[in-house]
Design an enzyme around this catalytic site. Sequence first.
Site, PDB file in Angstrom:
ATOM      1  N   HIS A 111      -3.609   3.958  -4.884  1.00 42.75           N
ATOM      2  CA  HIS A 111      -3.873   4.989  -5.006  1.00 42.75           C
ATOM      3  C   HIS A 111      -2.268   5.582  -4.900  1.00 42.75           C
ATOM      4  CE1 HIS A 111      -7.308   4.935  -2.758  1.00 42.75           C
ATOM      5  NE2 HIS A 111      -7.392   4.062  -3.099  1.00 42.75           N
ATOM      6  N   GLY A 149      -6.035   8.078   5.938  1.00 47.58           N
ATOM      7  CA  GLY A 149      -6.093   9.238   6.925  1.00 47.58           C
ATOM      8  C   GLY A 149      -7.506   9.397   7.588  1.00 47.58           C
ATOM      9  N   ASP A 206      -5.120  -2.406  -5.058  1.00 44.02           N
ATOM     10  CA  ASP A 206      -6.038  -0.848  -4.104  1.00 44.02           C
ATOM     11  C   ASP A 206      -5.074  -0.902  -3.120  1.00 44.02           C
ATOM     12  OD1 ASP A 206      -8.225  -0.555  -1.483  1.00 44.02           O
ATOM     13  OD2 ASP A 206      -6.829   0.471  -2.723  1.00 44.02           O
ATOM     14  N   SER A 265      -5.318   2.492   2.160  1.00 43.56           N
ATOM     15  CA  SER A 265      -4.977   2.227   3.510  1.00 43.56           C
ATOM     16  C   SER A 265      -6.443   1.120   4.010  1.00 43.56           C
ATOM     17  CB  SER A 265      -5.896   3.856   4.385  1.00 43.56           C
ATOM     18  OG  SER A 265      -7.465   3.677   3.464  1.00 43.56           O
TER      19      SER A 265
HETATM   20  C1  FWO Z   1     -10.827   0.243   1.533  1.00 45.66           C
HETATM   21  C2  FWO Z   1      -9.019   2.958   0.325  1.00 45.66           C
HETATM   22  C3  FWO Z   1     -11.754   0.047   2.208  1.00 45.66           C
HETATM   23  C4  FWO Z   1      -8.106   4.867   1.093  1.00 45.66           C
HETATM   24  O1  FWO Z   1     -12.864  -0.124   2.618  1.00 45.66           O
HETATM   25  O2  FWO Z   1     -11.413   1.701  -0.452  1.00 45.66           O
HETATM   26  O3  FWO Z   1     -10.894   1.331   3.031  1.00 45.66           O
HETATM   27  O4  FWO Z   1      -8.803   6.257   0.573  1.00 45.66           O
HETATM   28  O5  FWO Z   1      -6.443   5.331   1.443  1.00 45.66           O
HETATM   29  N1  FWO Z   1      -9.574   0.924   0.752  1.00 45.66           N
HETATM   30  N2  FWO Z   1      -9.863   4.011   2.239  1.00 45.66           N
HETATM   31  C5  FWO Z   1     -10.280  -1.478   1.738  1.00 45.66           C
HETATM   32  C6  FWO Z   1     -11.044  -2.613   1.502  1.00 45.66           C
HETATM   33  C7  FWO Z   1     -11.201  -2.920   0.376  1.00 45.66           C
HETATM   34  C8  FWO Z   1     -10.390  -3.412   2.129  1.00 45.66           C
HETATM   35  C9  FWO Z   1      -9.857   1.213   0.429  1.00 45.66           C
HETATM   36  C10 FWO Z   1      -9.045   3.299   1.094  1.00 45.66           C
HETATM   37 ZN    ZN Z   2     -12.071   1.308  -2.210  1.00 43.30          ZN
END
Ligand code: FWO
Ligand code: ZN
Length: 389
Positions: A63, A69, A285, A289
């Site tokens: 990202h 958020g 990742d 978040s």
């Molecule tokens: C994962 C990115 C989650 C963002 O499930 O998908 O949230 O938009 O920054 N992160 N939501 C983390 C798990 C794989 C541990 C995202 C996050």
């Molecule tokens: Zn993700």
Amino acid sequence: MITLIKNAEVYAPKYLGRRDVLLTADKICKISEVVELSGSVEYTEIDATGKILFPGFIDSHVHIAGGGGEGGFNTRTPEIMISDITQGGVTTVIGCLGTDGTTRSMANLLAKAKALEEEGITTFVNTGSYQVPVLTLTGSITDDIVFIDKIIGVGEIAISDHRCSQPSFEEITRIISEARIGGMLSKKAGTVNFHVGDSPRMIDILEQIVENTEIPIKNIIPTHMNRNEFLFEKGIEYAKTGGIIDLTTSSIPRFFEEGEVKCSSALKILIEEGVPVENVTMSSDGQGSLPEFDEQGRVVGISVGKVTSLYKEIQDAILVDKVPVEYAVMTVTSNPAAIYRLRGKGSIIEGFDADIVLVNADTFDIETVISKGRIMVMDKAVTVRGTFE
Ligand code: FWO
Ligand code: ZN
């Protein structure tokens, strides 16, 4: 710029043995047992005795413009800095948006990708965010991929998650089809990265698409496939049928307690289960978040992913889980390069981009990172002759 790396143990990622590697401008110029330079040419020489040489790592899920958020404005994560990337040995990233496709935009993601390219690494991006319909730059998935050089596919589209758009079979199928056509027209991967959440529906919808449509399985990339044991088990099965699975290296201790499978151990299990390692990638990742939710889906904690977690898992796979070096390194070099069709990336081959990581042969700690022929990270332990800026 001319750099001569002497006496390195080279993993291309296939083990080549002890080699000299000559870099001229931004390309790998020569790989052989001995490379001698003559004449008055000014060059930098790196003594790589006792070092191992890997291709620069490819992190296919970052990202880069920030993410998060899920817990309100103050939980939006910061955009990445170039040093967060290069200190982890990463020289190529694929950027993406996540949950927040409202305050984040494709324009911002693309601008950040161009900034990182100006700072010396190689960047690509996926168009879209979690949401369906897909958030694109031009209004069309196919046009985004065909006309915007850095856009190579779509992602991360969320499924099986309380934050997803609850997309239908038809919607998902159309997205993959449009990405695939865009890829065909512009010689790009045209892949769709799917964020798979914790819901028991797992990758059911993707398996139905593979079974009931003409869409090739290789255009589909489910990520976070190690986030719980059930999904990991399903991932083993899916990868055995020829599917690609991506494992996420950023994590927190709480997630392991709740059943997440550590990437280094996951890779060892996949190899023992006979999964073709070419079908497996790891990604960090980074700057995404890592939210923790309670039963009502309210955020009770949130951390930020790190690109440096990527090589940490490769190092653990090699040193702790005893995974053969070539297999561990493939998952972040030649595999993503093949899957995402990143030409000139992911291998130590003459004519390929001069993306190099030197690690200490005992500790496997990163000591030098070179991106497109330019030294980005240089540990004091490395002997250098000649001048470099
Ligand atoms: C994962 C990115 C989650 C963002 O499930 O998908 O949230 O938009 O920054 N992160 N939501 C983390 C798990 C794989 C541990 C995202 C996050
Ligand atoms: Zn993700």
